[in-house]
Design a protein around this motif. Structure first.
Motif, short mmCIF file in Angstrom:
data_model
loop_
_atom_site.label_atom_id
_atom_site.label_comp_id
_atom_site.label_asym_id
_atom_site.label_seq_id
_atom_site.Cartn_x
_atom_site.Cartn_y
_atom_site.Cartn_z
N ASN A 195 50.50 29.20 24.71
CA ASN A 195 49.53 30.13 23.64
C ASN A 195 48.25 29.36 23.70
OD1 ASN A 195 50.78 32.46 23.23
ND2 ASN A 195 52.12 31.78 21.70
N TYR A 196 48.13 28.10 23.26
CA TYR A 196 46.87 27.28 23.18
C TYR A 196 46.27 27.15 24.33
CZ TYR A 196 47.99 26.37 18.35
OH TYR A 196 48.04 26.55 16.70
N GLY A 197 46.98 26.97 25.46
CA GLY A 197 46.49 26.79 26.70
C GLY A 197 45.54 28.33 27.17
N LEU A 198 46.13 29.58 26.65
CA LEU A 198 45.41 30.72 27.09
C LEU A 198 44.37 31.15 26.00
CD1 LEU A 198 45.36 33.22 28.67
CD2 LEU A 198 47.05 34.09 26.91
N GLY B 178 33.04 30.46 20.11
CA GLY B 178 33.62 31.44 18.84
C GLY B 178 34.85 31.89 19.11
N VAL B 179 35.06 32.51 20.61
CA VAL B 179 36.34 32.91 20.90
C VAL B 179 37.16 31.77 20.79
CG1 VAL B 179 37.69 33.79 22.99
CG2 VAL B 179 35.66 34.78 22.45
N MET B 180 37.19 30.50 21.18
CA MET B 180 38.07 29.64 21.25
C MET B 180 38.47 29.17 19.64
SD MET B 180 37.39 25.52 21.85
CE MET B 180 36.84 25.34 20.34
N ILE B 181 37.40 29.26 18.81
CA ILE B 181 37.73 29.15 17.26
C ILE B 181 38.72 30.05 16.80
CG2 ILE B 181 36.60 29.03 15.04
CD1 ILE B 181 34.52 27.59 16.36
N CYS C 143 42.43 29.30 18.05
CA CYS C 143 43.07 28.28 17.32
C CYS C 143 43.89 29.06 16.46
CB CYS C 143 42.21 27.50 16.61
SG CYS C 143 41.29 26.30 17.97
N PHE C 144 43.49 29.93 15.64
CA PHE C 144 44.15 30.78 14.72
C PHE C 144 45.21 31.79 15.20
CE2 PHE C 144 40.01 29.37 12.57
CZ PHE C 144 40.41 28.70 11.60
N ALA C 145 44.72 32.50 16.03
CA ALA C 145 45.41 33.75 16.82
C ALA C 145 46.82 32.90 17.46
CB ALA C 145 44.65 34.29 17.77
N ALA D 217 53.99 31.15 15.66
CA ALA D 217 54.95 31.07 14.41
C ALA D 217 55.93 32.19 14.54
CB ALA D 217 54.10 31.33 13.08
N LYS D 218 55.45 33.33 15.11
CA LYS D 218 56.24 34.56 15.51
C LYS D 218 57.49 34.35 16.59
CE LYS D 218 52.80 37.98 13.67
NZ LYS D 218 52.04 38.82 14.10
#
Length: 167
Positions: free
Chosen positions: A64-67, A131-134, A137-139, A145-146
């Protein structure tokens, strides 16, 4: 009295051919390697990422973080190098294309507010990707978590992941 338009310096035919011969073979080799080895490996890994660890980090976290963070960051760096550097030079010089920049086809030199606009437009893609990268991070954090793997799901023997080696 009207001024004659000023044009930026163009690459010669030999320079264009040399650039094509320098850029195209590595790009085609990278594309071929991705198609033959990386994409099949990634598909096999993503199917069982919940149950795998990479360096002590769960595979779904890495995926997820890589993508959502790594990929936009990579493209932002590439856009910054390819478009951002000439855009920044154009903003500093007040002309587009900036002095010393060669072009592939005839291009009039623009000065003033239009040059500033062109320079800023060249910086925009890298800024948008950051901006997409920031946002990523949250997404990615919410998705991780899910995506908790159940012990029953991981108890089944995992299929072997194809390695990144020549067939």
């Amino acid at each position: 009295m009207l001024e004659t338009p000023e044009f930026a310096e163009q690459y010669t035919r030999a320079e264009r051919l040399r650039l094509a011969l320098i850029i195209l073979p590595p790009a085609l080799a990278l594309l071929l390697a991705a198609q033959l080895w990386f994409y099949p490996w990634l598909a096999a890994f993503s199917a069982t990422a919940r149950c795998r660890d990479i360096g002590g980090v769960n595979g779904i976290v890495v995926l997820n973080y890589g993508l959502f963070v790594g990929l936009p960051l990579l493209f932002a760096v590439l856009a910054g190098l390819v478009l951002g550097v000439p855009g920044y030079r154009s903003l500093r010089s007040g002309q587009f294309p900036a002095p010393g920049i060669k072009v592939f086809s005839p291009r009039r030199i623009v000065r003033g507010w239009r040059a500033t606009l062109y320079g800023a437009a060249h910086l925009l893609p890298a800024g948008c990707l950051l901006g997409v990268m920031i946002w990523g991070c949250f997404a990615a954090g919410e998705m991780v978590a899910k995506a908790q793997a159940s012990p029953v799901e991981c108890a089944v023997r995992l299929p072997e992941t194809p390695h990144l080696e020549a067939p």
